[in-house]
Scaffold this active site. Structure first.
Site, PDB file in Angstrom:
ATOM      1  N   GLU A  69      -3.175  34.042  10.280  1.00 51.81           N
ATOM      2  CA  GLU A  69      -2.431  35.269   9.985  1.00 51.81           C
ATOM      3  C   GLU A  69      -1.146  34.994   9.219  1.00 51.81           C
ATOM      4  O   GLU A  69      -0.772  35.767   8.332  1.00 51.81           O
ATOM      5  CB  GLU A  69      -2.135  36.031  11.271  1.00 51.81           C
ATOM      6  CG  GLU A  69      -3.326  36.742  11.895  1.00 51.81           C
ATOM      7  CD  GLU A  69      -4.234  35.829  12.684  1.00 51.81           C
ATOM      8  OE1 GLU A  69      -5.310  36.272  13.124  1.00 51.81           O
ATOM      9  OE2 GLU A  69      -3.869  34.637  12.864  1.00 51.81           O
ATOM     10  N   HIS A 138      -5.378  41.474  24.479  1.00 56.63           N
ATOM     11  CA  HIS A 138      -5.891  42.169  23.301  1.00 56.63           C
ATOM     12  C   HIS A 138      -5.787  43.683  23.425  1.00 56.63           C
ATOM     13  O   HIS A 138      -6.445  44.413  22.680  1.00 56.63           O
ATOM     14  CB  HIS A 138      -7.366  41.811  23.066  1.00 56.63           C
ATOM     15  CG  HIS A 138      -7.635  40.371  22.809  1.00 56.63           C
ATOM     16  ND1 HIS A 138      -7.636  39.438  23.815  1.00 56.63           N
ATOM     17  CD2 HIS A 138      -7.904  39.704  21.658  1.00 56.63           C
ATOM     18  CE1 HIS A 138      -7.902  38.245  23.306  1.00 56.63           C
ATOM     19  NE2 HIS A 138      -8.070  38.380  21.997  1.00 56.63           N
TER      20      HIS A 138
END
Length: 345
Positions: A69, A138
Site C-alpha cells: 500500500e 478488518h
C-alpha cells in the site's frame, strides 16, 4: 452488470455497481483518470467495485499492484502531481495504516508546502465497517485516522446515489480525498440518477421534522430511518456524507429549529467524529437547546467476530428509538446499552 431502468430514467443498481459506474463515467470523461490497487483489474476488485473497467480501459489505466500500500499510494501521489487523476483502492481501511505517510504527510500537505504551485488530485477509496463477519482487524471505520488532517477531504456515502455522485465529485476535486465505503452496503440496491451532482461538504436532509435533529452517515442512515419509524418521533434526519469539511450550516439550521441533536455513529464512543458536531453545536446554539446533545455509538471494544456479538456491537434501530424516546420524555441524556447492561463503569 445488471441494472433496472426506472420510469424516471434513473437506474436501480447496487451500491458496489454505483462505485464501478462512477469510475467508468469519470474515466470516459477524463483520460487522466486511472486506478491502482490490489486485484482491481483482472479480478475486478475484491468486492467487484471495478467490474468491467479493465476490459474497457486496459491495463495502463486499470492497474493491479503488488501487496504494498505504501508503494502504490506513493506512486499515485507522484502521478497526481504530474497531471494524472489516480484513484487508489485500499482493500480494507486498516491496510491504509502502512501508507498513511503518503496520504496525510505528502498528498494532503503538497499544496501548502509548494505555496499553491502543486496539487494532488487523487482519491483513496477504502472499504470499512462491520456487519459482514470480517473480525476486529478488518471491520473498523477509522475515520479518526484521517479526519484531523488539514488538506484532506473525507467522505462516507450512505446509498447508491451518494456513492455514485460523491465519488465523481471526489475524482474531479483538485485536492486529495479519502472516500470511505461502508462494506455492508455494497449489496444494497437503490436508484441512481447519473445526471445528479452532489457537492463535497454538503449534507442531505433526508427527512424533515420538528422534534429532534438526527445526524448520521454510512450504514447508520438506514438504521436511523428504521428507528424513526419505530419511535414515531417527528425527527429531522440528516445524512452528513462529508466528515471533512462537514456541513455546519445545514446541521446548525436544523438544530436551531428542533432544539435537540443526536448523532449516531458506527464508531467507538472515544474519538468519534460526532464529538466535533456536538462541540460546534453546543458552542454556537447553547441558548437555543432544549436538551443536551448526545451521541449514540459503538462501545470502546474491538469489533467482535461472532455474528451475534457483531450485531449487538453496532447501534440498532430499537436502541436508537429507545434513546430518542427517553430523551424527549425527560430531557436527560439516555444511557448507552452497555451501560444499562453493566458492561462499562
Amino acid at each position: 452488470m445488471t441494472e433496472q431502468v426506472l420510469e424516471s430514467g434513473t437506474k436501480e443498481i447496487r451500491f458496489r455497481q454505483a462505485i464501478a459506474t462512477a469510475l467508468a463515467d469519470e474515466m470516459r470523461a477524463d483520460k487522466s483518470v486511472m486506478i491502482f490497487g490490489e486485484d482491481v483489474a483482472v479480478a475486478e476488485g475484491p468486492f467487484k467495485t471495478s467490474e468491467g473497467l479493465l476490459q474497457e480501459f486496459g491495463p495502463l489505466r486499470v492497474r493491479d499492484t503488488p501487496i504494498s500500500e505504501m508503494a502504490f499510494t506513493g506512486a499515485a501521489v507522484g502521478a497526481a502531481i504530474m497531471g494524472m487523476r489516480p484513484v487508489v483502492e485500499i482493500m480494507f481501511m486498516e491496510f491504509l495504516g502502512v501508507a498513511l505517510d503518503q496520504l496525510v504527510t505528502e498528498a494532503a500537505k503538497m499544496r501548502y508546502l509548494s505555496n499553491g504551485m502543486l496539487s494532488v488530485p487523487m482519491v483513496v477509496r477504502a472499504s470499512c465497517g462491520s456487519g459482514l463477519g470480517f473480525g476486529s482487524q478488518h471491520s473498523q471505520t477509522l475515520e479518526n485516522w484521517v479526519s484531523a488532517t488539514p488538506g484532506l477531504k473525507v467522505i462516507t456515502p450512505s446509498d447508491a446515489q451518494s456513492a455514485y455522485s460523491l465519488l465523481r465529485a471526489a475524482i474531479q476535486d483538485p485536492d486529495p480525498v479519502m472516500f470511505l465505503e461502508t462494506r455492508v452496503l455494497y449489496a444494497d440496491r437503490g436508484p441512481v440518477d447519473t445526471s445528479l451532482k452532489m457537492e463535497i461538504g454538503k449534507a442531505r436532509v433526508l427527512r424533515t421534522g420538528k422534534d429532534i435533529t438526527l445526524v448520521s452517515m454510512g450504514q447508520m442512515v438506514k438504521v436511523c430511518h428504521e428507528a424513526i419509524k419505530i419511535s414515531g418521533i417527528d425527527a429531522e434526519l440528516i445524512d452528513l456524507a462529508t466528515i471533512v469539511p462537514w456541513d455546519r450550516q445545514t446541521v446548525l439550521e436544523s438544530v436551531k429549529k428542533t432544539g435537540r441533536l443526536v448523532v449516531v455513529e458506527e464508531a467507538p464512543f472515544s474519538g468519534g467524529w460526532g464529538s466535533e458536531i456536538l462541540a460546534a453545536t453546543t458552542s454556537k446554539l447553547f441558548s437555543s437547546l432544549k436538551a443536551a446533545p448526545f451521541r449514540i455509538t459503538t462501545p470502546d471494544v474491538p469489533v467482535p467476530y461472532s455474528g451475534t456479538l457483531e450485531a449487538r456491537y453496532i447501534p440498532t434501530a430499537q436502541d436508537i428509538a429507545r434513546q430518542l424516546t427517553e430523551s424527549l420524555k425527560n430531557g436527560l441524556t439516555p444511557k448507552q446499552w452497555w451501560e444499562i447492561e453493566g458492561l462499562s463503569s
